[in-house]
Every structure is written in structure tokens, then in C-alpha cells.
Design a protein around this motif. Structure first.
Motif, mmCIF file in Angstrom:
data_model
loop_
_atom_site.group_PDB
_atom_site.id
_atom_site.type_symbol
_atom_site.label_atom_id
_atom_site.label_comp_id
_atom_site.label_asym_id
_atom_site.label_seq_id
_atom_site.Cartn_x
_atom_site.Cartn_y
_atom_site.Cartn_z
ATOM 1 N N VAL A 25 2.335 68.064 26.981
ATOM 2 C CA VAL A 25 1.847 67.133 27.720
ATOM 3 C C VAL A 25 1.098 66.223 27.384
ATOM 4 O O VAL A 25 0.144 65.505 27.465
ATOM 5 N N ALA A 26 -0.674 68.070 27.148
ATOM 6 C CA ALA A 26 -1.900 66.962 26.713
ATOM 7 C C ALA A 26 -2.306 67.262 25.334
ATOM 8 O O ALA A 26 -2.578 66.178 25.205
ATOM 9 N N THR A 27 -1.209 67.659 24.579
ATOM 10 C CA THR A 27 -0.915 67.104 23.317
ATOM 11 C C THR A 27 -0.421 65.130 23.336
ATOM 12 O O THR A 27 -1.398 64.816 22.199
ATOM 13 N N VAL A 28 0.208 64.697 23.302
ATOM 14 C CA VAL A 28 1.009 63.158 24.172
ATOM 15 C C VAL A 28 -0.222 62.641 24.376
ATOM 16 O O VAL A 28 -0.520 61.497 23.933
ATOM 17 N N HIS A 29 -0.836 63.271 25.764
ATOM 18 C CA HIS A 29 -2.249 62.684 26.203
ATOM 19 C C HIS A 29 -2.848 61.765 25.510
ATOM 20 O O HIS A 29 -3.576 61.399 24.769
ATOM 21 N N GLU A 30 -3.647 62.960 24.628
ATOM 22 C CA GLU A 30 -4.620 62.672 23.486
ATOM 23 C C GLU A 30 -4.487 61.745 22.440
ATOM 24 O O GLU A 30 -4.740 61.188 22.191
ATOM 25 N N ALA A 31 -2.672 62.294 22.041
ATOM 26 C CA ALA A 31 -2.193 61.743 21.056
ATOM 27 C C ALA A 31 -2.617 59.698 21.207
ATOM 28 O O ALA A 31 -2.343 59.123 20.591
ATOM 29 N N MET A 32 -1.865 59.563 22.748
ATOM 30 C CA MET A 32 -2.098 58.309 22.686
ATOM 31 C C MET A 32 -3.355 57.752 23.371
ATOM 32 O O MET A 32 -3.108 56.638 24.289
ATOM 33 N N GLY A 33 -4.594 58.516 22.803
ATOM 34 C CA GLY A 33 -5.653 57.644 23.015
ATOM 35 C C GLY A 33 -5.908 57.281 24.577
ATOM 36 O O GLY A 33 -6.890 57.100 25.276
ATOM 37 N N ARG A 34 -5.112 59.853 24.888
ATOM 38 C CA ARG A 34 -5.846 59.376 26.856
ATOM 39 C C ARG A 34 -5.306 58.486 27.834
ATOM 40 O O ARG A 34 -6.023 58.546 28.458
ATOM 41 N N THR A 35 -4.460 58.386 27.224
ATOM 42 C CA THR A 35 -3.663 57.580 28.221
ATOM 43 C C THR A 35 -2.896 58.083 28.917
ATOM 44 O O THR A 35 -1.786 59.400 28.401
ATOM 45 N N GLY A 36 -2.081 57.874 30.375
ATOM 46 C CA GLY A 36 -0.885 58.076 30.537
ATOM 47 C C GLY A 36 -0.210 59.208 31.981
ATOM 48 O O GLY A 36 0.217 59.497 32.350
ATOM 49 N N TYR A 37 -1.294 59.696 31.928
ATOM 50 C CA TYR A 37 -1.564 61.031 32.988
ATOM 51 C C TYR A 37 -1.688 60.751 33.831
ATOM 52 O O TYR A 37 -2.462 59.938 34.214
ATOM 53 N N LEU A 38 -0.553 61.769 34.638
ATOM 54 C CA LEU A 38 -0.569 60.574 36.411
ATOM 55 C C LEU A 38 -1.307 61.349 37.432
ATOM 56 O O LEU A 38 -1.690 61.941 38.375
ATOM 57 N N GLY A 39 -1.925 62.899 36.792
ATOM 58 C CA GLY A 39 -3.545 63.039 36.984
ATOM 59 C C GLY A 39 -3.187 64.233 37.777
ATOM 60 O O GLY A 39 -2.266 64.947 37.625
ATOM 61 N N PRO A 40 -4.146 64.895 38.261
ATOM 62 C CA PRO A 40 -3.455 66.768 38.472
ATOM 63 C C PRO A 40 -3.257 66.554 40.082
ATOM 64 O O PRO A 40 -2.620 68.296 40.122
ATOM 65 N N SER A 41 -3.483 65.914 41.058
ATOM 66 C CA SER A 41 -2.108 66.037 42.452
ATOM 67 C C SER A 41 -1.052 66.406 42.393
ATOM 68 O O SER A 41 -0.531 66.456 43.007
#
Length: 235
Positions: A25-41
Motif C-alpha cells: 500500500v505504501a509503495t502504490v500510494h507514494e508511486a501515485m503521487g501520495r494519493t488514494g490512502y484511506l487514512g489511519p482510521s
């Protein structure tokens, strides 16, 4: 809210979805410009799983799991069920019986912005879940909602057929049209990180590899010997 069940929505390319499952998840999130993460909750109920699948979305009322029952029929092999509520809820809307039905249909996991229960059973049967809460609080089946409409979790809009990638770090959403691009970007980032890892294993410092030393002076950071630091009255 329109109470509707949308059938046969477009889905991301299955090969690209499966390829994304090879990256974190971290790799894809960073690779896509730090987008798309649903957050820590939104956290894994148990550790050790990584899945990628196409989203079947549910908009339900708090404390009411009627629309999850409706959504099961719309699920196909390779899907991930994504559930949110019209207002915040931590009630245990999902448990072992739902997981049994979804496993039979080839669903890869659940992402829910509410509560789940039967955690030991979910773990034993190998059905991965990412949720906002764990709660034994029961629910009803009384209020209509919607299936396969855009929903929002953690500030991210999830459309039916988008990719959800989930692991121990959380969940990231990739637009269905961008799945192949995400695979290419994640592969490139992983190759770059592999080179950096090898350099660190040889003793290179991040300060040098990332060119950070030149920035320090501009930030006003000084290197001061301990004796001089104490001599100026600093603790």
C-alpha cells in the motif's frame, strides 16, 4: 439519497488488479503521487494479509446492515466489498456469516468505515477485513441504502470497479482507469527502493544518497561539538 442497486458496473482490468497485489500500500500510494490512502482510521482486523480487488460499494445507514445483504448478490470473484454509512457508526455490521457468503462468491476482503465482529472467526477462516472499529454491538435490517454508487471513506471517493489495495499499512484506492499506470509506477518505485536498500546495506547514508547535506545549512542547522554546546549553557 437515491435508494438504488446499480448492476454490472465497469471494473478495473483484472490482470492489472492482480499485479497491484504484488506491491505494498505504501509503495502504490507514494508511486501515485501520495494519493488514494484511506487514512489511519481504517486498520486491519488481523495482520498478515495483502489483497487487491475491484470495489463493490455499499452506502448503508448506521446500525443497519440491510444493504450489505443486498450487495452480496452483486459481488464477483476478485471483488473487495467497501462499506460506509450515512453518518458515523462503530456498530458491528459485519461478521463471520457475511464472510462465509462472500468467500463463496470469491470476494477477497472487506473494507468498512464502521465496525465488525467475530474477529477470531474471521481470522480462522482467512477472510481479511479492514475496519474503523471492532464491536459486538448488533444491527438491524430495516433501512434502504444504495449499492454500487460512489462512496467516500477517509476523504477518498471510491467508485464501483475501482481498485482497493489493502495490507498491514491500511488501504489505498486506485481509479479503475489508472490501474495499469499504477502498476508501472509501483514497479519503478520498487526498483528505485531496491537500489537504495542495497546502498544502505553498504553503509551509504540517506543524507548523502538524497542530497540532503546541502539543504541543512540553508535550514539553519548547525553541527556543534558537545563541549561547545555545553559551554554556551545549553543542556
Amino acid at each position: 439519497m437515491r435508494t438504488v442497486v446499480v448492476t454490472n458496473p465497469p471494473r478495473a482490468d483484472a490482470a492489472a488488479v492482480d499485479a497491484l497485489a504484488g506491491y505494498g500500500v505504501a509503495t502504490v500510494h507514494e508511486a501515485m503521487g501520495r494519493t488514494g490512502y484511506l487514512g489511519p482510521s481504517i486498520r486491519p482486523v488481523h495482520l498478515g494479509s495483502r489483497v487487491a480487488g475491484t470495489a463493490v460499494t455499499v452506502l448503508a445507514w448506521p446500525g443497519d446492515n440491510l444493504m450489505i445483504h443486498v450487495a452480496v448478490e452483486q459481488c464477483r470473484p476478485g471483488d473487495v466489498l467497501a462499506v460506509t454509512t450515512t453518518s458515523p457508526s462503530t456498530d458491528g455490521m459485519f461478521g463471520e456469516l457475511f464472510a462465509t457468503a462472500l468467500q463463496h462468491r470469491g470476494v477477497r476482503g472487506l473494507v468498512i468505515n464502521a465496525g465488525v465482529r467475530d474477529v477470531a472467526d474471521l481470522h480462522a477462516m482467512g477472510f481479511p477485513v479492514w475496519s474503523a472499529a471492532v464491536s459486538a454491538q448488533g444491527t438491524v435490517k430495516a433501512t434502504p441504502g444504495a449499492v454500487n454508487v460512489p462512496i467516500t471513506i477517509g476523504g477518498q471517493v471510491i467508485r464501483p470497479g475501482d481498485v482497493l489495495l489493502a495490507d498491514d499499512d491500511g488501504v489505498v484506492r486506485v481509479a479503475r482507469e489508472s490501474a495499469a499506470e499504477a502498476v508501472r509506477a509501483a514497479r519503478a518505485r520498487e526498483e528505485k527502493e531496491a537500489a537504495t536498500r542495497a546502498a544502505f546495506q553498504q553503509g551509504e547514508l540517506g543524507l548523502d544518497r538524497y542530497g540532503l547535506r546541502a539543504r541543512l545549512a540553508g535550514m539553519g542547522i548547525e553541527y556543534v561539538d558537545h563541549a561547545d554546546y555545553i559551554g554556551h549553557g545549553d543542556a
